[in-house]
Structure formats: C-alpha cells, structure tokens
Scaffold this active site. Structure first.
Site, PDB file in Angstrom:
ATOM      1  N   HIS A 194       4.582 -28.575   7.686  1.00 19.18           N
ATOM      2  CA  HIS A 194       6.054 -28.770   8.291  1.00 19.18           C
ATOM      3  C   HIS A 194       6.874 -27.544   8.458  1.00 19.18           C
ATOM      4  O   HIS A 194       7.704 -27.216   9.312  1.00 19.18           O
ATOM      5  CB  HIS A 194       6.603 -29.827   7.585  1.00 19.18           C
ATOM      6  CG  HIS A 194       8.112 -30.410   8.257  1.00 19.18           C
ATOM      7  ND1 HIS A 194       8.043 -31.165   9.331  1.00 19.18           N
ATOM      8  CD2 HIS A 194       9.142 -30.361   7.673  1.00 19.18           C
ATOM      9  CE1 HIS A 194       9.437 -31.522   9.685  1.00 19.18           C
ATOM     10  NE2 HIS A 194      10.082 -30.905   8.757  1.00 19.18           N
ATOM     11  N   ASP A 216       1.920 -33.261   9.231  1.00 24.34           N
ATOM     12  CA  ASP A 216       2.055 -31.809   9.063  1.00 24.34           C
ATOM     13  C   ASP A 216       2.643 -31.832   7.653  1.00 24.34           C
ATOM     14  O   ASP A 216       2.926 -30.663   6.988  1.00 24.34           O
ATOM     15  CB  ASP A 216       3.512 -31.218   9.993  1.00 24.34           C
ATOM     16  CG  ASP A 216       4.546 -32.000   9.737  1.00 24.34           C
ATOM     17  OD1 ASP A 216       4.900 -32.695   8.706  1.00 24.34           O
ATOM     18  OD2 ASP A 216       5.573 -31.880  10.549  1.00 24.34           O
ATOM     19  N   SER A 268      12.196 -30.019  13.209  1.00 25.87           N
ATOM     20  CA  SER A 268      12.597 -31.103  12.190  1.00 25.87           C
ATOM     21  C   SER A 268      13.612 -31.966  12.536  1.00 25.87           C
ATOM     22  O   SER A 268      13.915 -32.269  13.602  1.00 25.87           O
ATOM     23  CB  SER A 268      12.683 -30.537  10.809  1.00 25.87           C
ATOM     24  OG  SER A 268      12.341 -31.674   9.891  1.00 25.87           O
TER      25      SER A 268
END
Length: 538
Positions: free
Chosen positions: A415, A390, A181
């Site tokens: 995610h 995601d 991320s």
C-alpha cells in the site's frame, strides 16, 4: 557480446510491438500540470499558536507521542462535521512550502530515524522531475488535515482554490490529478459535489491504491486496537498504537474508510470472536463458541467494546466511545461517493495493488483462550483472514471504483510502496505523456511490460566468453470481453527463439534467446526471456 544480447532483447521487444524513441529535454514546458494528493497520515501537520508560531506535530520524533496527544487528539462537532483539537489554543495547519510539495514529500524532513515509512511521494517527485516536470510550473502538491471528513466543505474549498491556482500558474493548462489511498475518496467526493469545477480544471485523474469500498480488516482493527506506521525499535520514536487509536475514534475520515455494507462483496468481511459462554444451569461450567458478525451486525459489538473508553486531557477524563454521530456522517458521505460520475471531458485511471496478504476479516480470542468480556477486545491480539490486495486495501475494494475508467491496472506492490514502485512509474509516465518514450510500452495497444526479474552472469569456459541472461516480464493489457472470456486452453503457451551470429570465421560471436509467452492470467501475460551469448577470440 553484450551488444549481441542487447540486439536480441530489442528484437524481442519489436516482435512484441514495442518501439524505442528519442528522449525529451529535462524540463518540458509542454507537459500538463500534475497535482499530487496523498492519503491518510500523508501530510505534514503543524500546530499553529496564537502568537503565529508553527511547530511540526506530524510527523516528529522528539516528544512525538506527548505532542501528538496534546495537539492532535480531537473531538467531532456534529453541527459542522469537523473534528476539532481538544487543545483550544492549537490550530492545525498544513505547510504550503514548495507549492504544496513539502508537506507530502518526506514526512520527516529531518530524517532522524531514517525510516522508509516517512517517505511519501518523494521517489515519485524525483522521477517526475527527471521526466521534465518543474515544481511550481507543472508539479504541485495538496496536503490536508487527514483527520477530517473527505467531504468537509473547508477542505473541498481549499482543493477548489488549489485547482484554480495550479491552472493559473501552469498557463491555463488542465490538470492531471494523482491520488493515493484515501486521497482518492477526497477527490471522488469533490468530483461528486463540484463536478462543474472538476470538469473545468481537470484533464485526467489517476487513482492509486484507493479503498473505494473500504479497508475492512485494517480499519476494524485500527478502531479497536490502534495502528502503527512503523515497526521494530523505531516505534520508540513514534506514536503509540493506543495514542493513534484515540485519535482515530474521533476521525470522520476513518469511519469513511470502513467497509461499505451495501457493496456486493465476493467474500463478506466479518468480525469473529471466540466467546466464553457460561451455562445457566448453576453448574458453573462454560463452553467456547465462535461468533461471526457481518458489517452492520459488528457495530453493536464494537460499540459495547468501546463503551468505557476514556482518555485524560489536562486533568479531565474524556469519554471516547464508538462515535455514532460520525458513523451517520460517514454513511452520508458514502452515499455521495456512490453517486459520483466522471465528467465526459475527464479521463479516469485506476491502479491498485495485488499479491499481498490483506486483512479482510478480523478474529479475536481462540478456542483455548476465549474472550469472556467484550471490553477485552481492546487489548486482545487481532488475527486476520487475508485476501489478495496491497496489504491494506483488498483488490476487490481497490478495483470497485464504480466509475467509467479508461484503464484499471493491478500492480504487485504494497500500500505505501506502490507510489515508489518502478512499474507504477512506467505506467504513469506513459499516461502523463512525460519523459523519454518507454521502449516497453505500446500506446496503440495500451500494453505495459513490467520487468519482474532480471539476472545476468558472465564467465569464461574453455576459452569462450559466455554471457547468460534471465529476464521475466509481465505484459498488462486492457481487458476486453474476448480476453476475459477466453479460457487458458484457448490461449496456449507460445514458445519462440532467435539466433544472431557475427563472423563466419574466427573470431566469431553468437547469441541465442528463447521466449515463452504464457496464457493470460488475471489480466496479464507472463513472459520468460532466456538468452546466452558466446564469444571466441580465435
């Protein structure tokens, strides 16, 4: 019977050009070191007091919301680019236990609520240890204060020191960095601003679920309405959405995750508001109108909505509007990110999440219940227009790293779950050259087989032992000009079969399998394997 079916599957693997090799020892001293870098909210944070005591404030359960407001709420200092806790007696630090892995392993080590959301790199760390990595020798972590800008010099200096430390502790081996991320933006900033250090210490960088061009719907809603990291009854033990919103409004890192207005979006992110418009003719009548704002146009709207936002700290009212100074800082960060280049000696890989509805544009109000005052947006329920991604980062953003990549692979995962996904483990193991060689991977072609479905059934029918197997695979291979340009009609579905028989007379065993390879779609081939085996005892 099971042996025959296993032989069939092995044969299919060989036909698809996959080989099986011997396993490696549990601890492999020849592995290159790995440094794991988390994303936003992915590091344990401690409050350090003047007497030297430390107390975990993120993540915690008992008194979570109160301690969060008291210790983590902050104000941005434009002179330094740093956001500083409103509580002047508190300094936020990241614990360094286990060579940095403690802070990014399980965010709630006490596991009081048993919520999966607090697991971060835990499953990946467990897997990597099975592959032969060793904490403090070839496996390390880099936690950081995720409230701060991704280009804050203090954070970059700590990352530089960490790279040098890992390099030394591993015996002078270059490092594999794995980011998740926002950690990808942090490393990209470092690479842009300190390319010489990056090239000196880094061998490979693998970015997972990085919001390279932002996370439009998610960040817009987070700034206006807050966000929650857990759902259901567990929210009672966690941070409220409102408390989280007040933190995010003063976080440079959040503004750096806003959608890039200079990116050529296939579908431009919007903020839409159903507004109640009163006529000026004195009749008192009104009508509803759907207003749409593109990225730069939405900023005045957000500014107006947050113009009266206030919090109380130590009995004082503190104004927390949309911070235009942070916005300017974030725009400068975006320019730094856009100029980043991967050094010639470093390999870059990108894994992004797919097949999940992902917020892209956000809408407030409705034709039946329009917004009459912009400030109502703060308590309105956001509705999203979704795209493929995601669940947080759209595919379009995750793929657009702007870098010279060795490979980009889309994996069907959300995610947070993507760093614990078994398909991602397979890919990482191959790229890191770790653990047992994967029978489903051909390094010559850089193909990856990801099993997506598996079902086996055994039963007896008319004295025969019957075993059936259904298995679906997804073959991911590098995109080339030829494969990208070919239409499905140029790559027809391929159907094949195999038959194995043992014993010409009773007792005998027979197994047969059919293989269907579908045309390439979105960078992958879907493969169906159906097998059935029959054994007669005579």
């Amino acid at each position: 019977m099971a042996v025959l079916i296993e032989d069939l599957i092995k044969t299919i693997e060989l036909l698809l050009r996959f080989n099986k090799k011997h396993s490696k020892p549990r601890i492999d001293p020849d592995l290159d070191p790995v440094l794991l870098v988390p994303g936003i909210a992915g590091s344990i944070l401690n409050a350090k007091y003047e007497d030297g005591r430390e107390e975990r404030v993120w993540v915690r359960v008992l008194g979570a919301d109160h301690e969060f407001r008291t210790k983590l709420w902050s104000k941005f200092d434009p002179a330094t680019g740093k956001t500083v806790s409103m509580n002047e007696n508190t300094t936020i630090v990241v614990p360094q236990d286990r060579y940095g892995l403690y802070a990014i392993d399980t965010l709630d080590p006490d596991m009081i609520i048993g919520q999966e959301a607090v697991f971060y790199y835990h499953e990946l760390i467990v897997q990597m240890i099975k592959w032969g990595f060793q904490e403090g020798k070839t496996l390390f972590g880099f936690g950081y204060d995720f409230r701060q800008s991704n280009r804050l010099q203090e954070t970059l200096d700590k990352l530089s020191a960490k790279l040098e430390s890992v390099y030394t502790l591993s015996g002078g081996r270059k490092i594999n960095i794995i980011t998740h991320s926002m950690g990808g933006l942090l490393v990209k900033c470092f690479m842009s601003l300190h390319s010489d250090i990056f090239e000196k210490y880094v061998k490979n960088w693998i970015a997972i679920a990085a919001p390279f061009q932002g996370a439009p719907g998610y960040i817009t809603a987070a700034l206006l309405n807050g966000c929650s990291f857990v759902d259901g009854w567990e929210q009672n033990f966690f941070i409220s959405k409102w408390s989280m919103q007040q933190l995010l409004i003063e976080c440079p890192s959040i503004y750096e995750l806003m959608a890039n207005p200079d990116f050529s979006w296939d579908c431009h992110p919007l903020v839409q508001v159903w507004r109640e418009i009163h006529d000026d003719d004195g009749s008192g009548s009104s009508r509803t109108l759907l207003e749409s704002y593109q990225l730069t146009e939405s900023l005045p709207l957000m500014k107006e909505a947050l113009s009266g936002n206030m919090v109380e700290v130590d009995g004082k009212q503190i104004h927390l509007p949309l911070n235009l100074q942070i916005l300017k800082w974030a725009n400068d960060t975006r320019n730094i990110l856009s100029n980043a280049k991967v050094p010639a000696t470093v390999n870059f890989y990108n894994i992004y999440g797919t097949h999940y509805d992902t917020p892209h544009s956000v809408s407030y109000g409705s034709e039946e219940a329009p917004i009459s005052d912009v400030k109502e947006l703060l308590c309105a329920f956001p509705r999203f227009i979704y795209v493929n991604g995601d669940g947080t980062v759209p595919v379009e953003s995750g793929k657009a790293d702007g870098l010279d990549a060795v490979a980009r692979v889309g994996v069907s995962a959300d995610h947070r779950g993507i760093v614990a996904d078994h398909r991602v483990f397979r890919i990482l193991k191959q790229w890191l050259k770790a653990g047992e060689p994967d029978p489903f991977y051909d390094p010559l072609n850089d193909y990856v087989i990801l099993p997506t479905a598996f079902e086996v059934e055994k039963y007896v029918e008319q004295g025969l032992q019957v075993t059936t197997l259904k298995e679906d695979w997804e073959i991911i291979s590098p995109e080339t000009d030829d494969t990208v340009n070919n239409e499905p009609a140029d790559n027809p579905t391929t159907i094949g079969g195999l038959l194995v028989t043992v014993g010409k007379e009773q007792p005998y065993s027979e197994a047969q399998a059919s293989v269907v390879v579908h045309p390439r779609s979105e960078g992958a081939h879907h493969v169906e394997v159906r097998a059935v085996g029959v054994t007669a005892s005579g």
